[in-house]
Design a protein around this motif. Structure first.
Motif, short mmCIF file in Angstrom:
data_model
loop_
_atom_site.label_atom_id
_atom_site.label_comp_id
_atom_site.label_asym_id
_atom_site.label_seq_id
_atom_site.Cartn_x
_atom_site.Cartn_y
_atom_site.Cartn_z
N GLU A 6 -6.87 -0.19 -8.19
CA GLU A 6 -7.23 0.78 -9.22
C GLU A 6 -7.48 0.13 -10.55
O GLU A 6 -6.67 -0.32 -11.27
CB GLU A 6 -6.16 1.85 -9.37
CG GLU A 6 -6.07 2.75 -8.18
CD GLU A 6 -5.22 3.96 -8.47
OE1 GLU A 6 -4.03 3.83 -8.76
OE2 GLU A 6 -5.78 5.04 -8.43
N TYR A 38 -3.73 2.04 -3.23
CA TYR A 38 -4.44 2.72 -2.15
C TYR A 38 -5.26 1.74 -1.35
O TYR A 38 -5.82 0.79 -1.90
CB TYR A 38 -5.37 3.81 -2.70
CG TYR A 38 -4.65 5.00 -3.26
CD1 TYR A 38 -3.81 5.77 -2.46
CD2 TYR A 38 -4.79 5.36 -4.59
CE1 TYR A 38 -3.13 6.86 -2.97
CE2 TYR A 38 -4.12 6.44 -5.11
CZ TYR A 38 -3.29 7.19 -4.29
OH TYR A 38 -2.62 8.27 -4.80
N PRO A 41 2.30 8.25 -5.25
CA PRO A 41 0.92 7.93 -5.60
C PRO A 41 0.80 6.45 -6.01
O PRO A 41 1.81 5.80 -6.33
CB PRO A 41 0.63 8.84 -6.80
CG PRO A 41 1.71 9.85 -6.81
CD PRO A 41 2.88 9.25 -6.12
N ALA A 42 -0.42 5.94 -6.02
CA ALA A 42 -0.64 4.57 -6.47
C ALA A 42 -0.10 4.42 -7.90
O ALA A 42 -0.22 5.33 -8.72
CB ALA A 42 -2.12 4.22 -6.41
N PRO A 46 0.81 -1.22 0.00
CA PRO A 46 0.00 0.00 0.00
C PRO A 46 0.84 1.27 0.00
O PRO A 46 1.96 1.29 0.51
CB PRO A 46 -0.80 -0.11 1.30
CG PRO A 46 0.05 -0.96 2.19
CD PRO A 46 0.75 -1.92 1.28
N VAL A 47 0.28 2.31 -0.62
CA VAL A 47 0.88 3.64 -0.53
C VAL A 47 1.04 3.95 0.96
O VAL A 47 0.15 3.67 1.76
CB VAL A 47 -0.02 4.68 -1.23
CG1 VAL A 47 0.44 6.10 -0.96
CG2 VAL A 47 -0.08 4.39 -2.73
#
Length: 129
Positions: free
Chosen positions: A129, A120, A93-94, A44-45
């Motif tokens: 995403e 995310y 960012p992702a 994860p971010v």
């Protein structure tokens, strides 16, 4: 070098470096294009990866460069604490990245690349995403 994340060990793809082979011969140096690892680490971010140097002593310097996996454009560079086990936060960012980790010792230096999918978190669920 390798990454330790969530109980799994991920070996990096060796990049450029310079290391002594023996006292008489001096150092062996090599240059490579940015290696593209086959294995992807999903994290994860804002998660943290542990960078493990396979050395008997900590590096004098340690840094990480985040490249966009598709364009190979530099997204972020950061200096890490020069330890045999250093934390690398995913402050990006992702997206998909190639992270090149460069370690420098008095004897020489070497870089290793890791492919990372930063995603995310939504509540307790991971969204790709």
């Amino acid at each position: 070098m390798r990454v330790w994340y969530k109980g799994k060990n991920y070996e990096g793809e060796q990049g450029s470096g310079c290391w002594p082979v023996c006292q008489e011969a001096g150092a062996l140096c090599w240059d490579t294009v940015l290696p593209i690892p086959k294995t992807t680490i999903s994290a994860p971010v804002w998660g943290e990866l542990t960078i493990m140097t396979n050395a008997h002593k900590p590096p004098a310097s340690l840094s990480a460069t985040f490249f966009d996996a598709d364009t190979q454009k530099i997204i972020k560079q950061r200096t890490l604490l020069p330890k045999t086990e250093a934390l690398l936060p995913l402050e990006v960012p992702a997206g998909n990245y190639i992270i090149s980790v460069f370690g420098g010792w008095d004897e020489g230096d070497v870089s290793y690349a890791f492919k990372v999918n930063a995603f995310y978190l939504a509540g307790n669920l991971a969204c790709d995403e």
